[in-house]
Design a protein around this motif. Structure first.
Motif, mmCIF file in Angstrom:
data_model
loop_
_atom_site.group_PDB
_atom_site.id
_atom_site.type_symbol
_atom_site.label_atom_id
_atom_site.label_comp_id
_atom_site.label_asym_id
_atom_site.label_seq_id
_atom_site.Cartn_x
_atom_site.Cartn_y
_atom_site.Cartn_z
ATOM 1 N N UNK A 1 86.941 0.865 -1.787
ATOM 2 C CA UNK A 1 88.129 1.345 -1.087
ATOM 3 C C UNK A 1 89.051 0.167 -0.832
ATOM 4 N N UNK A 2 90.297 0.454 -0.615
ATOM 5 C CA UNK A 2 91.286 -0.584 -0.367
ATOM 6 C C UNK A 2 91.458 -0.842 1.115
ATOM 7 N N UNK A 3 92.447 -1.702 1.438
ATOM 8 C CA UNK A 3 92.729 -2.026 2.829
ATOM 9 C C UNK A 3 93.282 -0.813 3.574
ATOM 10 N N UNK B 1 108.566 6.447 15.587
ATOM 11 C CA UNK B 1 109.727 6.333 14.715
ATOM 12 C C UNK B 1 109.921 4.952 14.091
ATOM 13 N N UNK B 2 109.055 3.985 14.417
ATOM 14 C CA UNK B 2 109.121 2.678 13.760
ATOM 15 C C UNK B 2 108.304 2.658 12.463
ATOM 16 N N UNK B 3 107.539 3.721 12.200
ATOM 17 C CA UNK B 3 106.667 3.787 11.026
ATOM 18 C C UNK B 3 107.301 4.633 9.921
ATOM 19 N N UNK B 4 107.163 4.180 8.681
ATOM 20 C CA UNK B 4 107.628 4.966 7.538
ATOM 21 C C UNK B 4 106.844 6.265 7.401
ATOM 22 N N UNK B 5 105.653 6.353 7.993
ATOM 23 C CA UNK B 5 104.807 7.546 7.896
ATOM 24 C C UNK B 5 105.124 8.584 8.965
ATOM 25 N N UNK B 6 105.992 8.258 9.901
ATOM 26 C CA UNK B 6 106.342 9.171 10.997
ATOM 27 C C UNK B 6 107.192 10.328 10.476
ATOM 28 N N UNK C 1 94.257 7.059 2.176
ATOM 29 C CA UNK C 1 94.838 8.301 2.674
ATOM 30 C C UNK C 1 93.725 9.182 3.223
ATOM 31 N N UNK C 2 93.933 9.742 4.409
ATOM 32 C CA UNK C 2 92.924 10.600 5.021
ATOM 33 C C UNK C 2 93.534 11.965 5.312
ATOM 34 N N UNK D 1 98.285 7.910 6.063
ATOM 35 C CA UNK D 1 97.906 6.530 5.758
ATOM 36 C C UNK D 1 97.011 5.995 6.876
ATOM 37 N N UNK D 2 95.891 5.391 6.509
ATOM 38 C CA UNK D 2 94.990 4.806 7.503
ATOM 39 C C UNK D 2 94.587 3.409 7.054
ATOM 40 N N UNK D 3 94.292 2.571 8.028
ATOM 41 C CA UNK D 3 93.786 1.232 7.732
ATOM 42 C C UNK D 3 92.269 1.278 7.820
#
Length: 75
Positions: free
Chosen positions: A8-10, A56-61, A13-14, A25-27
């Motif tokens: 898995x990467x850093x 709202x600071x996240x591109x995923x929001x 997607x969950x 997106x998850x870390x």
């Protein structure tokens, strides 16, 4: 019998099928014993937890409000 390990990467997607959400997106923290999700605008009203994922600071929001009666409160 040998079980192959999945690389898995850093980030990954969950999905939360019970909430009808996917591709979040998850870390990844391989040493963690528990997990956390970035939520904002969290409110508990009459036994219903509502929140938005990220802020709202996240591109995923997306601003979509998630509502659920299935949750636990931990400190």
């Amino acid at each position: 019998m040998s079980l192959a390990k999945k690389l898995i990467g850093q980030t990954e997607l969950i999905d939360f099928p019970e909430l009808h959400l996917g591709g979040i997106i998850s870390r990844v923290d391989t040493g963690a014993q528990t997990s956390a999700v970035w939520a904002s605008d969290i409110k508990l009203k009459e036994g219903v937890l509502q929140f938005t994922l990220f802020d709202d600071t996240s591109d995923s929001h997306t601003g979509d409000v998630v509502k659920t009666r299935s949750f636990q409160i931990r400190k």
